[in-house]
Design a protein around this motif. Structure first.
Motif, PDB file in Angstrom:
ATOM      1  N   SER A   1      32.373 112.364  20.534  1.00 33.41           N
ATOM      2  CA  SER A   1      33.402 111.366  20.860  1.00 33.41           C
ATOM      3  C   SER A   1      33.026 110.070  20.158  1.00 33.41           C
TER       4      SER A   1
ATOM      5  N   ARG B   1      32.794 107.161  21.479  1.00 34.83           N
ATOM      6  CA  ARG B   1      31.839 106.427  22.318  1.00 34.83           C
ATOM      7  C   ARG B   1      30.424 106.987  22.144  1.00 34.83           C
ATOM      8  N   SER B   2      30.310 108.308  22.180  1.00 34.84           N
ATOM      9  CA  SER B   2      28.966 108.897  22.083  1.00 34.84           C
ATOM     10  C   SER B   2      28.377 108.666  20.696  1.00 34.84           C
TER      11      SER B   2
ATOM     12  N   LYS C   1      28.971 106.011  18.788  1.00 37.06           N
ATOM     13  CA  LYS C   1      28.541 104.604  18.756  1.00 37.06           C
ATOM     14  C   LYS C   1      27.199 104.442  19.466  1.00 37.06           C
TER      15      LYS C   1
ATOM     16  N   GLU D   1      37.782 102.636  16.285  1.00 33.05           N
ATOM     17  CA  GLU D   1      38.052 103.021  17.674  1.00 33.05           C
ATOM     18  C   GLU D   1      39.149 102.159  18.286  1.00 33.05           C
TER      19      GLU D   1
ATOM     20  N   ASP E   1      42.633 103.854  19.497  1.00 33.49           N
ATOM     21  CA  ASP E   1      43.044 103.765  20.909  1.00 33.49           C
ATOM     22  C   ASP E   1      44.450 103.166  21.027  1.00 33.49           C
TER      23      ASP E   1
ATOM     24  N   ASP F   1      40.050 109.292  20.840  1.00 35.78           N
ATOM     25  CA  ASP F   1      39.242 110.480  20.526  1.00 35.78           C
ATOM     26  C   ASP F   1      40.114 111.628  20.016  1.00 35.78           C
TER      27      ASP F   1
END
Lengths: 310, 249
Positions: free
Chosen positions: A66, A68-69, A71, B50, B54, B67
């Motif tokens: 993902s 987030r992961s 980053k 990101e 989003d 994602d």
């Protein structure tokens, strides 16, 4: 001889007085040669561990699942490299250059933590490294914040702040996977099965078999024994595993009293084989570092030659 | 997908794919400080990507997340320029690719601050802070590489010769660029190109490097037609979400 010997004795007495009074030893202070050599070995080994440790985790940057992961993983690996920088700087205060430390690493004269000679085979390994490997490292490093050599102690204070964040992010990955699908749960358990014992081995041999411990303890380079720190880590970590439904892969684990566990036998034959260079990734990790260093030689040369540095 | 959101993806995908390439370079740097600087740029770029992905998902209104857009689109749906997907052949390639992209980002985001789309304007302002530093760093490296040792000059010249043909796709206006420019949402790429060329000439002059004579330019990425590299990037990047579609990470 007669004139030198008393002076040495006086210097040693003054040095030990400082140690006993918890006064930090600083780079320009007199120190026994064994103390200097012990620190050169220990701090450079610690620095190399941070840098080599970038590889097993870096193995998953391109496959982090993902945004987030990805980053978090990038930032974490960057932190580890930063720790390497602090530690090389601390070690350089003892009179050895970073180039020399790297040369010793490449020649096999300097070691790094054996735990990084294990492979990262699934995404949960990234979690297991943060949770267990960084968790074990913090247990040791918290005590090293009180180590007697000033530059090393100060580097440890900064490093511990970041490592505790790493430990939590690793545990969060494991927790998320245990909350996830059956396949994710299996990955998490598989990662714990493979990383548990290497994490316990990170604390080093039992106190009775640890060759460098006694002088290091006397001079307060090392503040706690290997077995004490290992037990502390185990007692802290087992409840964390149980909380998310993971089982520690030790059939002989015993609960001695509330919150106190006794682990089964550690496979020290495996430990010494990995130390000797026979771990699954020893050759790969070192060759990678040597290759990157060699391939970067022309870049370092041009950076030094360029007028833009003037 | 409406044109404006495709325009969002063009901006996001350049940052996402270049960040991925920089991530691959971790622990391959010529020395530790530079390894960390590289990861720092990767982090800035994935952050830019990101936020845009989003927002694209939100405005699309089909329930897709950032994602989903990163990990569940196929090659033809990625709208990045071809340059950013080129491999990390050596440090000279990494840095030439970075310099060309940083210069583009700097002038592109400068123009984007004027967008009448509040989100894109904000992206412009926020990203400008980061890409200003990126451009300074890669410009300084170009000078060190070009005006340092003969070996470095030769390697950098080779990288420029190889990558130049991908350098102008940023400015080749496609139908989406044109529509967005006319709507006041997108930027005028001619302005960006003119500033970019001036920057390249200035830094090349200081670096003792030359613009290649062969100015043939490839394009296609912004319309979803890529080099073979992107398939491999996505095969790795999307491996876990593709293999375990029900999993939440």
């Amino acid at each position: 001889m007669n004139t030198i010997a008393p002076a040495m004795e006086e210097l040693l007495a003054a040095f030990e007085e400082k140690i006993n009074a918890e006064v930090k030893i600083e780079p320009k202070d007199w120190m026994p040669e064994e103390y200097r050599q012990h620190l050169i070995r220990q701090i450079s080994q610690h620095a190399h561990s941070e840098v080599i440790g970038m590889q097993p985790e870096g193995n998953w940057i391109s496959r982090a699942p993902s945004l987030r992961s990805k980053k978090i993983l990038l930032a974490k690996i960057q932190d580890e490299g930063g720790h390497g920088l602090y530690l090389y700087s601390a070690a350089e205060t003892l009179g050895v250059s970073r180039e020399q430390f790297i040369a010793w690493l490449h020649e096999g004269k300097a070691k790094y933590s054996s735990v990084f000679n294990y492979p990262t085979l699934n995404w949960a390994d990234v979690g297991a490294i943060g949770w267990l490997v960084d968790g074990a490292a913090i247990t040791n490093q918290v005590s090293l914040q009180r180590t007697s050599y000033g530059p090393y102690a100060r580097a440890m204070v900064r490093i511990c702040k970041e490592e505790s964040f790493h430990q939590r992010q690793g545990y969060e990955i494991m927790w998320r996977m245990m909350e996830g699908t059956k396949a994710q749960q299996q990955m998490a358990q598989d990662a714990l099965n493979r990383w548990w014992w290497p994490a316990l081995m990170m604390f080093g041999p039992h106190d009775s078999d640890s060759p460098h411990s006694s002088l290091a303890m006397k001079w307060k380079i090392k503040r706690e024994s290997n077995d004490y720190l290992r037990d502390k880590f185990i007692n802290k970590t087992i409840p964390q595993a149980e909380l998310i439904g993971l089982k520690v892969p030790d059939p002989n684990l015993q609960l001695i009293s509330e919150g106190i566990y006794k682990h089964g036998d550690i496979n020290w034959d495996e430990f010494w084989e990995v130390v000797k260079g026979n771990g699954p990734c020893n050759q790969q990790r070192l060759e990678h570092h040597i290759k990157a260093h060699k391939e970067g030689a022309w870049v370092r040369a041009t950076a030094l030659a360029s007028k833009s540095n003037n | 997908m409406e044109s404006k959101l495709k325009y969002y993806l063009q901006v996001a995908d350049n940052a996402l794919i270049l960040s991925h390439r920089l991530g691959e370079y971790s622990s391959h740097g010529p020395f530790l400080e530079e390894d960390l600087a590289n990861t720092n740029v990767a982090l800035d770029l994935i952050g830019i990507a990101e936020s845009i992905l989003d927002e694209t998902g939100r405005q699309e209104g089909l329930g897709r997340t950032g994602d989903d857009l990163a990990y569940r689109r196929n090659e033809t749906e990625f709208l990045n320029c071809l340059l950013v997907e080129q491999p990390n052949t050596d440090f000279a390639f990494v840095m030439v690719r970075q310099f060309f992209t940083d210069a583009f980002h700097f002038y592109f985001f400068s123009e984007l601050t004027k967008s009448n789309d509040a989100f894109l304007s904000a992206v412009g302002y926020k990203s400008l802070k980061e890409v200003t530093y990126h451009l300074r760093r890669s410009s300084e490296w170009m000078i060190r590489l070009g005006d340092g040792t003969p070996e470095a000059n030769a390697k950098t010249t080779h990288a420029i010769q190889t990558l130049w043909k991908f350098s102008h796709e940023f400015f080749i206006e496609n139908a989406i660029d044109l529509e967005m420019k006319n709507a006041g949402i997108g930027v005028d790429l001619k302005v960006v190109e003119s500033n970019w060329m001036q920057k390249i000439r200035e830094i090349f002059y200081m670096s003792k490097l030359s613009i290649p004579e062969n100015n043939y330019q490839y394009s296609g990425g912004k319309n979803g037609v890529h080099t073979e590299n992107l398939g491999y990037i996505l095969a790795e990047m999307q491996y876990l979400p593709s293999k375990y579609p029900d999993a939440v990470w």
